[in-house]
Write a protein that holds these residues in place. Structure first.
Motif, PDB file in Angstrom:
ATOM      1  N   LYS A 227      39.593  -7.339  64.341  1.00 44.72           N
ATOM      2  CA  LYS A 227      39.464  -5.990  63.996  1.00 44.72           C
ATOM      3  C   LYS A 227      37.963  -5.654  63.903  1.00 44.72           C
ATOM      4  CE  LYS A 227      40.471  -3.373  59.721  1.00 44.72           C
ATOM      5  NZ  LYS A 227      40.985  -3.277  58.377  1.00 44.72           N
ATOM      6  N   ASN A 228      37.582  -4.356  64.274  1.00 45.45           N
ATOM      7  CA  ASN A 228      36.092  -3.939  64.759  1.00 45.45           C
ATOM      8  C   ASN A 228      35.126  -4.133  63.618  1.00 45.45           C
ATOM      9  OD1 ASN A 228      37.109  -3.601  67.418  1.00 45.45           O
ATOM     10  ND2 ASN A 228      37.354  -1.491  67.153  1.00 45.45           N
ATOM     11  N   PHE A 229      33.992  -4.892  63.758  1.00 42.57           N
ATOM     12  CA  PHE A 229      32.983  -4.650  62.929  1.00 42.57           C
ATOM     13  C   PHE A 229      33.189  -5.373  61.576  1.00 42.57           C
ATOM     14  CE2 PHE A 229      32.798  -0.722  65.791  1.00 42.57           C
ATOM     15  CZ  PHE A 229      31.836  -1.278  66.333  1.00 42.57           C
ATOM     16  N   ASN A 230      34.312  -6.015  61.146  1.00 40.53           N
ATOM     17  CA  ASN A 230      34.452  -6.410  59.902  1.00 40.53           C
ATOM     18  C   ASN A 230      35.119  -7.975  60.189  1.00 40.53           C
ATOM     19  OD1 ASN A 230      35.048  -7.197  57.383  1.00 40.53           O
ATOM     20  ND2 ASN A 230      36.492  -5.401  56.904  1.00 40.53           N
ATOM     21  N   CYS A 231      34.461  -8.862  59.800  1.00 38.18           N
ATOM     22  CA  CYS A 231      34.740 -10.339  60.134  1.00 38.18           C
ATOM     23  C   CYS A 231      35.312 -11.019  58.953  1.00 38.18           C
ATOM     24  CB  CYS A 231      33.463 -11.245  60.649  1.00 38.18           C
ATOM     25  SG  CYS A 231      32.672 -10.517  62.285  1.00 38.18           S
ATOM     26  N   ASP A 235      43.377  -9.281  56.424  1.00 34.32           N
ATOM     27  CA  ASP A 235      44.604  -8.295  56.625  1.00 34.32           C
ATOM     28  C   ASP A 235      45.140  -8.178  57.972  1.00 34.32           C
ATOM     29  OD1 ASP A 235      42.188  -6.862  57.665  1.00 34.32           O
ATOM     30  OD2 ASP A 235      42.854  -4.937  57.186  1.00 34.32           O
ATOM     31  N   VAL A 236      44.549  -8.677  58.966  1.00 29.68           N
ATOM     32  CA  VAL A 236      45.122  -8.589  60.557  1.00 29.68           C
ATOM     33  C   VAL A 236      44.875  -9.913  61.117  1.00 29.68           C
ATOM     34  CG1 VAL A 236      45.105  -6.355  60.890  1.00 29.68           C
ATOM     35  CG2 VAL A 236      43.168  -7.379  61.316  1.00 29.68           C
ATOM     36  N   PRO A 237      45.733 -10.554  62.035  1.00 27.75           N
ATOM     37  CA  PRO A 237      45.331 -11.631  62.445  1.00 27.75           C
ATOM     38  C   PRO A 237      44.557 -11.588  63.740  1.00 27.75           C
ATOM     39  CG  PRO A 237      47.740 -11.250  62.651  1.00 27.75           C
ATOM     40  CD  PRO A 237      47.225 -10.072  62.173  1.00 27.75           C
ATOM     41  N   ASN A 238      43.487 -12.660  64.227  1.00 30.59           N
ATOM     42  CA  ASN A 238      42.861 -12.902  65.327  1.00 30.59           C
ATOM     43  C   ASN A 238      43.862 -13.044  66.571  1.00 30.59           C
ATOM     44  OD1 ASN A 238      40.233 -14.849  63.912  1.00 30.59           O
ATOM     45  ND2 ASN A 238      40.656 -12.730  63.351  1.00 30.59           N
TER      46      ASN A 238
END
Length: 260
Positions: A227-231, A235-238
């Motif tokens: 997910k862009n710019f937020n590590c 909430d979502v998988p790599n």
């Protein structure tokens, strides 16, 4: 004199602005940012490679033969020049080898469409020793159960707003059920593996491109996107490119010692 001082001040501010702008742009595809990980022990993960431009490290990678490093195709958007092997600390270069060619699948269009994988042909063979080794690849679909423990490694920031680090770090990540991944990523590309990120605080950060997902001593995936710019998110998988879906292509290039 006052005019000169004012000019120097404006020049300094412009340079600072430029550096900050480049740093922000780099978050989208550069570096190797491991979240909530730990330093890699000495004499381990000897296959890791730092893929670099003349400015330094931009992507991760891993040695798959004496003459090739595997990484992500979108790393090729940069003017890649060399790879660094045999070091956990980027301040200490053991082997630096110039890149001769970049080999991408003909089906690759963009990271969001899948097939995000690339072989870098090295200008000379890597020297195998006690600091540089090849990692074996998963040849066929292996039985990786949901929640199976694997790991990912890289160099870089340790949080969204953290500092870039020079020492190699790793994080344990769990395999995520493909159906769950599709639900969380409605436009999920084909031929991918999901691990880490969702439901945990561990994984790779934006820009950890090209590094390996390793399960049971085999490289099974290549870091592709999150997910862009937020590590720091659950909430979502790599998402990783599935190596087994490209193994024939990889082996053919290595055997022919050239792109096709």
């Amino acid at each position: 004199m006052n005019c000169l001082a004012g000019l120097m001040d404006h020049l300094y501010k412009f340079q600072l602005f430029l550096l900050l702008t480049l740093a922000c742009l780099g978050q989208n595809g550069h570096g190797s940012d491991i979240i909530n990980g730990k330093k890699v022990p000495p004499n381990s993960m000897l296959y890791m490679a730092s893929v670099q431009t003349v400015q330094g490290h931009v992507c991760g990678g891993f040695l798959v033969s004496e003459g090739f490093v595997l990484t992500a195709a979108h790393c090729g958007n940069e003017n890649l020049t060399s790879v660094v092997l045999g070091t956990h600390n980027l301040n200490t270069v053991q082997q630096m080898i110039f890149i001769e060619k970049k080999c991408k699948p003909n089906t690759y269009k963009d990271v969001g469409y899948g097939d995000d994988i690339m072989l870098l042909k090295l200008g000379r063979k890597a020297q195998m020793d006690n600091s540089v080794q090849i990692i074996p690849l998963a040849e066929t679909i292996i039985n990786i159960n949901e929640n199976a423990q694997c790991h990912v490694a890289g160099w870089g920031k340790t949080s969204t707003r953290g500092r870039v680090v020079n020492e190699l770090r790793m994080a344990d990540v769990s395999i995520i059920d493909p159906q769950v991944c599709k639900e969380k990523w409605p436009r999920l590309p084909h031929n991918v593996i999901c691990a880490g990120g969702y439901g945990t605080n561990k994984g790779f950060c934006q820009g950890d491109s090209g590094g390996p997902l390793v399960c049971n001593g085999l490289a099974v995936g290549v870091v592709s996107f999150n997910k862009n710019f937020n590590c720091d998110y659950p909430d979502v998988p790599n998402v990783y490119t599935d190596i087994t879906k490209h193994i024939y292509w990889i082996r053919s290039i290595i055997r022919q010692n050239n792109c096709f």
